[in-house]
Design an enzyme around this catalytic site. Sequence first.
Site, PDB file in Angstrom:
ATOM      1  N   GLY A  90       0.760  -1.243   0.000  1.00 10.46           N
ATOM      2  CA  GLY A  90       0.000   0.000   0.000  1.00 10.46           C
ATOM      3  C   GLY A  90       0.785   1.284   0.000  1.00 10.46           C
TER       4      GLY A  90
ATOM      5  N   PRO B 199       4.380  -5.259  -0.778  1.00 10.33           N
ATOM      6  CG  PRO B 199       6.609  -4.548  -1.026  1.00 10.33           C
ATOM      7  CD  PRO B 199       5.745  -5.553  -0.309  1.00 10.33           C
ATOM      8  N   GLY B 200       3.391  -3.727  -3.836  1.00  3.15           N
ATOM      9  CA  GLY B 200       3.230  -3.955  -5.271  1.00  3.15           C
ATOM     10  C   GLY B 200       3.620  -2.691  -6.019  1.00  3.15           C
TER      11      GLY B 200
ATOM     12  CB  CYS C 164     -16.910   4.522 -28.748  1.00  4.29           C
ATOM     13  SG  CYS C 164     -16.282   4.369 -30.406  1.00  4.29           S
TER      14      CYS C 164
ATOM     15  CE1 TYR D 132      -2.451  -3.266  -8.557  1.00  9.25           C
ATOM     16  CE2 TYR D 132      -1.103  -1.415  -7.857  1.00  9.25           C
ATOM     17  CZ  TYR D 132      -1.664  -2.645  -7.604  1.00  9.25           C
ATOM     18  OH  TYR D 132      -1.437  -3.267  -6.412  1.00  9.25           O
TER      19      TYR D 132
HETATM   20  C1  LIG Z   1      -3.170  -5.043  -3.920  1.00  6.56           C
HETATM   21  C2  LIG Z   1      -2.641  -5.693  -2.696  1.00  6.56           C
HETATM   22  C3  LIG Z   1      -1.341  -5.444  -2.271  1.00  6.56           C
HETATM   23  C4  LIG Z   1      -0.416  -4.470  -2.960  1.00  6.56           C
HETATM   24  O1  LIG Z   1      -0.821  -3.158  -2.831  1.00  6.56           O
HETATM   25  P1  LIG Z   1       0.099  -1.967  -3.406  1.00  6.56           P
HETATM   26  O2  LIG Z   1      -0.662  -0.753  -3.129  1.00  6.56           O
HETATM   27  O3  LIG Z   1       0.278  -2.224  -4.844  1.00  6.56           O
HETATM   28  O4  LIG Z   1       1.392  -2.019  -2.665  1.00  6.56           O
HETATM   29  C5  LIG Z   1      -0.885  -6.128  -1.160  1.00  6.56           C
HETATM   30  N1  LIG Z   1      -1.670  -7.015  -0.495  1.00  6.56           N
HETATM   31  C6  LIG Z   1      -2.941  -7.261  -0.878  1.00  6.56           C
HETATM   32  C7  LIG Z   1      -3.737  -8.221  -0.106  1.00  6.56           C
HETATM   33  C8  LIG Z   1      -3.461  -6.609  -1.984  1.00  6.56           C
HETATM   34  O5  LIG Z   1      -4.725  -6.849  -2.345  1.00  6.56           O
END
Ligand SMILES: *Cc1c(COP(=O)(O)O)cnc(C)c1O
Length: 436
Positions: A259, A294-295, A365, A393
């Site tokens: 997050g 983290p993503g 469209c 994303y």
């Molecule tokens: C989406 C998600 C993440 C990653 O969130 P980021 O905002 O991309 O770091 C981590 N854990 C869970 C369970 C998620 O659904």
Amino acid sequence: MTTNTTQSVLDINPTDHVAHLSSLDYVNNHLTMEQVNLTKVAEQFGTPTYIYSKNAILQAYQAYDKAFGAVEHQICYAVKANSNLAVLQLLAQAGAGFDLVTGGELARVLKAGGDPSKIVFSGLGKTESDIETALNAQIACFNVESESELHRISKVAQRLGKTAPISLRVNPDVDAKTHPYISTGLKENKFGVSHDDALRVYKIAKDLPNLEIVGIDCHIGSQLTEVQPFVDALDKVIELIHQLKQQDIVLKHIDLGGGLGVRYTNETPVAVADFANALLPKLQDLGLKVYLEPGRSIVANAGVLLTKVDILKPTEHKNFAVVDGAMNDLIRPTLYESVMAVIPTNLSNAKNIDKKQWDIVGTICETGDFLAKNRVLSLSEGDVLAITGAGAYGFTMSSNYNSRPRACELLVDGENVHFIRERETVESLWEREQML
Ligand SMILES: *Cc1c(COP(=O)(O)O)cnc(C)c1O
């Protein structure tokens, strides 16, 4: 919050903007990623194209790994942010674990060589077959999101004669102060088990056969720029950990989810080191292994979407720059009202052209088909633009709407460019269809 129609005018200085991004630079007026000229990439590979920096991905991962060095920890990259096999392979080789939300992501990670003992499996709707695959692969933990799911996992584990390591995703009811679509830790969200109910559900887990309670987890939202909501969530989880101990439920790990936000235009997200330092004293007191998921903060600023200006359409009310990328390639601006930076790949093109305020739009469209609004730019047809922060994303949320083949994906390593996903062909779009 700004809405689509009132997005404020944004005049981004391209050189100042890239100064904040480790992989991007202007060399002789040309935007480069590591040592690669992105205008040339656009000519060679066509547009729209996603391109990622290997170095930026690894740096972001290593920043987490280092920041949490004081505690036993595992960084589990959240696959949904960018699930290209090459990206997963890169992170697996660097030692990352993975956070998954579907059986499809599990299959991808295993294919890319991810270590199952470093996998945590989140998500609301794990199917029996997903659970079976994950149990057979011997993943580290199921992050369970409901009481019903506990029963399902116990049932599958019994059938296979295995023990399922589980953690409950608790919903700490803190306000992540982010966009409502990416806020997940409030009572009214669909995710996890409420803080008030967690004790009861843990007791059920304790009594169910073939389950081993190993942890607790939370994930409160995405693109959080402040550290306080994380600290508040941690405090809530620690409170639960103590209550569990009184019930003889002793955990091995705490998973704080992902997050952490990134800088797209002018946000000032807390740095990974400061994020870690705010949490570490409490985590050290706990003495549990720490997982993080983290993503976005690993891949967002490692990637850009390259798109070409196809048609300029100035009108009485608005100026539209119609580009070859569209909402099917990058849906964040319209789905989350995200504001992402748009910078030219060649600064010398702009020199003799007046600046104007442009909406950068695709050809789909839908009125929601825009990539950016009210941007002050000097544009000509044929210019290549880079939308930064597109590594997370971006491609993973892309679609074939309007029968648009999805973009190709490239990975830069020094001066080399690797093809990591071919551009789709139009013919491939109906490969699975049948006429009567
Ligand atoms: C989406 C998600 C993440 C990653 O969130 P980021 O905002 O991309 O770091 C981590 N854990 C869970 C369970 C998620 O659904």
